[in-house]
Scaffold this active site. Structure first.
Site, PDB file in Angstrom:
ATOM      1  N   LYS A 240       0.860  -1.188   0.000  1.00  0.00           N
ATOM      2  CA  LYS A 240       0.000   0.000   0.000  1.00  0.00           C
ATOM      3  C   LYS A 240       0.893   1.234   0.000  1.00  0.00           C
ATOM      4  O   LYS A 240       1.886   1.288   0.756  1.00  0.00           O
ATOM      5  CB  LYS A 240      -0.885  -0.017   1.252  1.00  0.00           C
ATOM      6  CG  LYS A 240      -1.942   1.088   1.302  1.00  0.00           C
ATOM      7  CD  LYS A 240      -2.753   1.037   2.601  1.00  0.00           C
ATOM      8  CE  LYS A 240      -3.941   1.981   2.579  1.00  0.00           C
ATOM      9  NZ  LYS A 240      -4.726   1.950   3.825  1.00  0.00           N
TER      10      LYS A 240
ATOM     11  N   SER B 179      -9.797   1.981   2.610  1.00  0.00           N
ATOM     12  CA  SER B 179      -8.862   2.721   1.788  1.00  0.00           C
ATOM     13  C   SER B 179      -7.811   1.851   1.109  1.00  0.00           C
ATOM     14  O   SER B 179      -7.217   2.268   0.121  1.00  0.00           O
ATOM     15  CB  SER B 179      -8.148   3.753   2.653  1.00  0.00           C
ATOM     16  OG  SER B 179      -7.305   3.117   3.598  1.00  0.00           O
TER      17      SER B 179
ATOM     18  N   SER C 177     -10.268  -0.187   6.899  1.00  0.00           N
ATOM     19  CA  SER C 177      -9.616  -0.045   5.596  1.00  0.00           C
ATOM     20  C   SER C 177      -8.928  -1.292   5.064  1.00  0.00           C
ATOM     21  O   SER C 177      -8.473  -1.298   3.924  1.00  0.00           O
ATOM     22  CB  SER C 177      -8.605   1.097   5.640  1.00  0.00           C
ATOM     23  OG  SER C 177      -9.274   2.318   5.545  1.00  0.00           O
TER      24      SER C 177
END
Ligand SMILES: [Mg+2]
Ligand SMILES: [Zn+2]
Lengths: 488, 95, 474
Positions: free
Chosen positions: C72, C150, C174
């Site tokens: 990420k 997210s 997330s």
């Protein structure tokens, strides 16, 4: 003590509270491992944490916590078992995180007090509100480039102790004594190096004026003063400014002021921030700081004798006045020097007052003239002790001793060596002095007549003549006694 | 309405975020919606409740006072949008 | 696709059934084929090949040697730029490697790229990214779906088989919500299990790193690789990390599973209730005891979260000011103008919204009413779980109130988007470990997720329960 100052119409009293920012003496910063060394090239002591790189986190320095606890003990203050680090949010070029980690609701040290001593022997307590740990900001340089401000983060993250006083201070002198006392305590404790020029100890001064016994007036805060002289100047200027405004019917606007060291004037900061709203909240990157009573006791056990205790000891053992003792204990260098001097000869205990005088007036003025610190004095405590002993046993006169001290200062020789080598030993032999007196009387028959006719002042003339002939070595008391007897 | 033009200007200023007129209007609307929604917390009696700042139950770890200068100034300044003579540079500040 | 299991791939590599190079090339090919999904913010084929070359020469034994992983783009990485999906960090090149990614590199993993996310992890659809939406690989023709957020890029990367595992961060859901949307396994461990060092902060008291994989076994392998104490993070837990994979056991006999009544919410689609009931039945069949429990303050978790997270974010994001790194506006006649334009232009709409709300709830006069109040309610929510865990070992709930929704839904009510986190946020506030595993499909054949929550640092039982469900589902 009457501290009232006169305005054109009324008498006024100053009300002063001080926030001292003292840099914690430590190798590394409060929340990062970068060095705290002073005067390094710009941005050379900056870690990723200090520069607030994304994802960087604070880890507290254990020693800085201990230093704060020690300082709290030195300020006779309550150490809090539980304290919390908060974020104080504001934007400034030298504040890389956009917040300062400080302590707000729960400081590490609570209420305390320090005592200041006046010349007349009286003293006064100034109450401490709190001491908390916080990070220093970086440094902005505004005059290196015509269109830019430069930022150096070397100081960013260095540990500070903010010591906040109650508004108990009533004059510039008290303010100066208060700062000197705080500085002295921290230096005894070795928790701050006390170097005001390098910014290790700075003060924000809050000042208002009022008519005696009335409520506090509106105050202004003068930021970042880094010498006792400037603190006094700034207070004097600011108080006068406020009085003038009030006496001409105006009112004081609460303001943050800057002090211009070259003009001696204060002015409001030009970059006026809207009403401060720091949005304090507990730093979620840190947990509460807990200190057990056991830890506190352990830290207490490492604390040296502090100035107030030492002062009382000096008063008791050496029979000194409160004021003399407070001067001797104002810093550790001086008290150590005094201690070593007086212990260099058991006889000196009786002459403690003379020892104090010779340290605080003669030696200090020589050091001053030569721009030296006591620690690097060419005259060792042992040698000064010897000099005082020569004085107290009447081997040399005080006047000659001054010359001897100067000689000791420049040649690093001992007092005894100089006195012997130069033959400065006081003449105490009655016969010898009488012989010289007889010579002087014989040589000045006219003066003798005048003296006997009532011109008493001429006694000085005869003393002078004898001293001249003995190169100042005649014992003044013996000389006086014989002279008066001969001339009567 | 908790948030009006003045409040949004004030908090935008505190946050150092420039908003154009359209954005200001949008955010006034959004923030009022959100604040009205979170007001339901007032239904909860929290009189004797200690606030929770961090879930961790451990004690604050402390490091030893050892200094290391690991990062060179070049490294620290590497990503700076403006740097001069070893300093970060920003528009001139008049104090 | 042949390599879907990280565990099996490790074995194939060890047995030389396949080389690191061959494996990497397969994944590079996949990534290029799926480039329209916009899963990666940073992808550099040559860098992957460089890593391969080094690893092929490296004769030492490493746990994840040659395994392709996606990271990420909130984790700072030395060899790849780090953006947090924000314009304000465009072109930022960290000189340091985050704790989590360093651990993976030490295990010999290969990073195939940095995945897309909601800007600074603020969002639930990976649609607030400065670099555009990520598209859920499960999208049907004509209707692109959101991958959740997210960590949508990482979930999508695993789902699309562009890597064998990925890192994510979870602040209010997330990891779990995008795992559910993309039909993969995603675990958010206990707060403090993985160091936050080197992860751009969103909300410090909630942020926690975790992983995405295709199955529970792989998740246990990957999580134990990134967990561990870090003296650079004061909130990192100093505990021994169990060998989750070795201890993995699908036996739930005698375990008590709590079913919180407050997680039955009006308007939740029928199929979500259905899979939840199914999961309960499966666990019961496998020998677990089912117990109805109550988490009375559940309703207040979302509003609490939407005070605390923005408050912390408003402060955490103050460092993005155009001085030290990242974007600086060109309109900079004064320092304040520089700040205001840099931050006004550098942050996207959702980030600015949260900074503003966070600033408001901390500001003078409002702190007690909002921030302090929320911290107190947070305490009550954490207490609810403490009480519940006296009666049960684990808690099972749906992961999200819906399956993947279409992209580009114009959302004029931010609260509607926030409701996506309704089942995940309470555990975040309490710092508990939670996993989402794919379990069942909705009427459009889109995956749904079941969430399993455990006690603090009881990841092992969370994994075991997940495995029990997973085995029955297969
Ligand atoms: Mg101050
Ligand atoms: Zn301060």
């Amino acid at each position: 003590m009457n501290n009232l100052i006169k305005g054109k119409k009324y008498d006024w009293e100053m009300v002063i509270g001080i926030e001292v920012h003292a840099q914690v003496k430590s190798n590394s910063k409060l929340f990062s491992s970068s060095s705290t060394k002073f005067g390094s090239p710009p941005n050379s002591q900056v870690s990723l944490v200090d520069a607030a790189m994304p994802g960087m986190l604070p880890v507290i320095n254990k020693y800085c916590v201990e230093q704060a606890v020690k300082s709290g003990v030195g300020l006779n203050a309550k150490i809090n078992n539980y304290s919390v680090f908060d974020r104080k949010n504001y934007f400034y070029a030298d504040l890389p995180q956009g917040y300062q980690i400080s302590q707000y609701k729960f400081p590490i040290v609570g209420e305390g007090k320090v005592t200041i001593d006046f010349k007349d022997g009286s003293s006064k307590d100034i109450r401490i509100v709190r001491l908390h740990l916080e990070q220093d900001a970086g440094k902005s340089l505004h005059d290196q480039n015509p269109s830019k401000t430069y930022v150096d983060l070397n100081r960013s993250g260095v540990a500070l102790m903010e010591i906040v006083s109650e508004p108990d201070i009533r004059s510039p002198d008290e303010a100066g004594m208060y700062i000197a006392k705080i500085r002295s305590i921290l230096m005894y404790l070795n928790t701050c190096d006390g170097n005001m020029q390098e910014g290790s100890l700075r003060a924000d001064v809050n000042i208002s004026v009022r008519k005696p016994n009335e409520d506090y007036g509106t105050r202004c805060e003068i930021k970042n003063l880094n010498s006792i002289k400037f603190i006094k100047q700034a207070i004097n200027y600011e108080a006068k400014r406020q009085i003038e405004i009030l006496e001409s019917g105006g009112s004081i606007e609460q303001n943050t002021m800057l002090f211009n060291t070259s003009t001696g004037k204060t002015r409001p900061m030009r970059n006026k921030e809207e009403a401060h709203d720091y949005r304090y909240f507990p730093d979620p990157d840190l947990l509460p700081l807990e200190i057990s009573n056991q830890d506190i006791e352990k830290i207490k056990s490492t604390i040296p004798e502090l100035p107030d205790k030492l002062k009382n000891k000096f008063i008791n053992i050496y029979n000194l006045s409160n004021y003399d003792a407070s001067i001797l204990t104002a810093d550790k260098q001086t008290s150590d020097y005094f201690n070593e001097t007086i212990k260099s000869d058991p006889e000196l205990k009786k002459s403690s007052k003379i020892v104090v005088n010779w340290i605080t007036s003669e030696l200090f003025s020589l050091l001053n003239k030569n721009d030296l610190e006591l620690i690097s004095s060419p005259v060792s405590p042992k040698n000064l002790g010897q000099l005082v002993k020569l004085i107290s046993t009447n081997e040399i006169s005080g006047k000659i001793a001054k010359d001897v001290l100067e000689e000791m200062f420049s040649s690093k020789k001992s007092a005894r060596e100089i006195v012997d080598y130069k033959g400065l030993k006081q003449v105490t032999d009655q016969g010898e002095i009488e012989k010289v007196i007889d010579e002087v009387i014989t040589d000045n028959p006219k003066m003798v007549q005048e003296y006997l006719g009532g011109k008493d002042k001429l006694l000085g003339f005869f003393v002078g003549q004898v001293m001249k002939k003995t190169k100042g070595k005649a014992n003044p008391k013996i000389l006086n006694d014989i002279l008066i007897r001969k001339l009567s | 309405m908790k948030i009006n033009k003045n409040t949004i200007n004030k908090i935008a200023r505190l946050s150092r975020i420039k908003l154009d007129d359209q954005e200001s209007e949008d955010y006034i609307k959004d923030l009022n919606l959100i604040l009205d929604w979170v007001d339901q917390l007032n239904e909860v009696n929290t009189d004797k409740v200690e606030p929770l700042s961090n879930i961790s139950s451990s004690i604050l770890p402390k490091r030893d006072d050892v200094s290391k200068d690991i990062n060179s100034s070049e490294e620290i300044l590497e990503n700076a949008p403006d740097k001069l003579e070893g300093f970060f540079a920003v528009p001139k500040v008049v104090e | 696709m042949m390599f879907k299991s990280l565990k099996n791939t490790i074995q194939s590599l060890e047995k030389n059934e396949i080389s690191i190079k061959e494996l990497s090339q397969e994944y590079i090919k996949n990534i290029k084929e799926k480039s329209t999904l916009n899963i990666f913010i940073h992808f550099d084929e040559q860098k992957i090949l460089n890593q391969v070359e080094i690893l092929e020469k490296d004769k030492s034994k490493k746990k994840l040697k040659g395994i392709p992983l996606a990271i990420k783009d909130l984790f700072c990485t030395k060899d790849m730029p780090t953006t947090a999906a924000s314009k304000i960090l465009e072109n930022f090149k960290p000189s340091y490697e985050s704790f989590v990614t360093q651990k993976l590199l030490d295990c010999g993993a290969i990073f195939v790229g940095k995945t897309n996310l909601d800007e600074f992890a603020m969002g639930s659809a990976t649609d607030t990214s400065y670099f555009g939406n990520t598209i859920n690989p499960l999208s049907k023709d004509g209707e692109p779906l959101a991958p959740g957020g997210s960590s949508g890029g990482s979930a999508a990367a695993v789902a699309a088989n562009l890597c064998l595992g990925a890192t994510g961060t979870d602040t209010g859901g997330s990891i779990r919500q995008p795992a559910s949307f993309c039909g993969v396994v995603g675990i958010k461990p206990t707060y403090g299990l993985c160091s936050r060092w080197g992860i751009a902060a969103f909300a410090s008291s909630l942020d926690q790193a975790g992983v995405f994989t295709n199955n529970t076994e792989d998740a246990s392998i990957l999580l134990e690789s990134i967990a561990g104490f870090d003296e650079r993070d004061s909130t990192s837990a100093n505990i021994e990390i169990p060998n989750y994979f070795k201890n993995l056991n699908h036996d739930v006999v005698g375990k008590t599973i709590g079913i919180p009544k407050e997680y039955t919410i009006d308007g939740t689609p029928e199929e979500i209730s259905r899979i939840w009931e199914e999961a309960i039945k499966v666990l019961e069949k496998n020998g677990a005891k089912i117990k109805n429990i109550s988490l009375p303050h559940t309703k207040y978790a979302l509003p609490t979260y939407y005070i605390i997270a923005p408050a912390e974010a408003s402060s955490n994001l103050a460092r993005y000011d155009g001085v030290k790194y990242g974007y600086r506006s060109s309109e900079i006649d004064s320092l304040d103008e520089m700040y205001e334009n840099t931050r006004g232009q550098g942050f996207g709409k959702e980030v600015k919204r949260r900074i503003l709300i966070g600033t408001y709830v901390l500001s003078a006069g409002y702190y007690d009413a909002y921030y302090l109040k929320a911290q107190k309610v947070r305490k009550l929510i954490a207490n609810d779980f403490n009480e519940a865990f006296k009666e049960c070992d684990l808690i099972v709930t749906p992961t999200a109130p819906s399956s993947a929704f279409p992209l580009n839904q114009e959302q004029d009510d931010p609260i509607k988007m926030y409701l996506n986190d309704v089942f995940t946020v309470p555990a975040s506030l309490a710092g508990l470990p939670g996993i989402s595993i794919p379990f069942g499909k909705d009427k459009n054949n889109l995956p749904l997720g079941i969430q399993i929550l455990g006690k603090h640092f009881d990841e092992q039982q969370v994994f075991n329960t997940a495995l029990s469900l997973e085995k029955s589902y297969e």
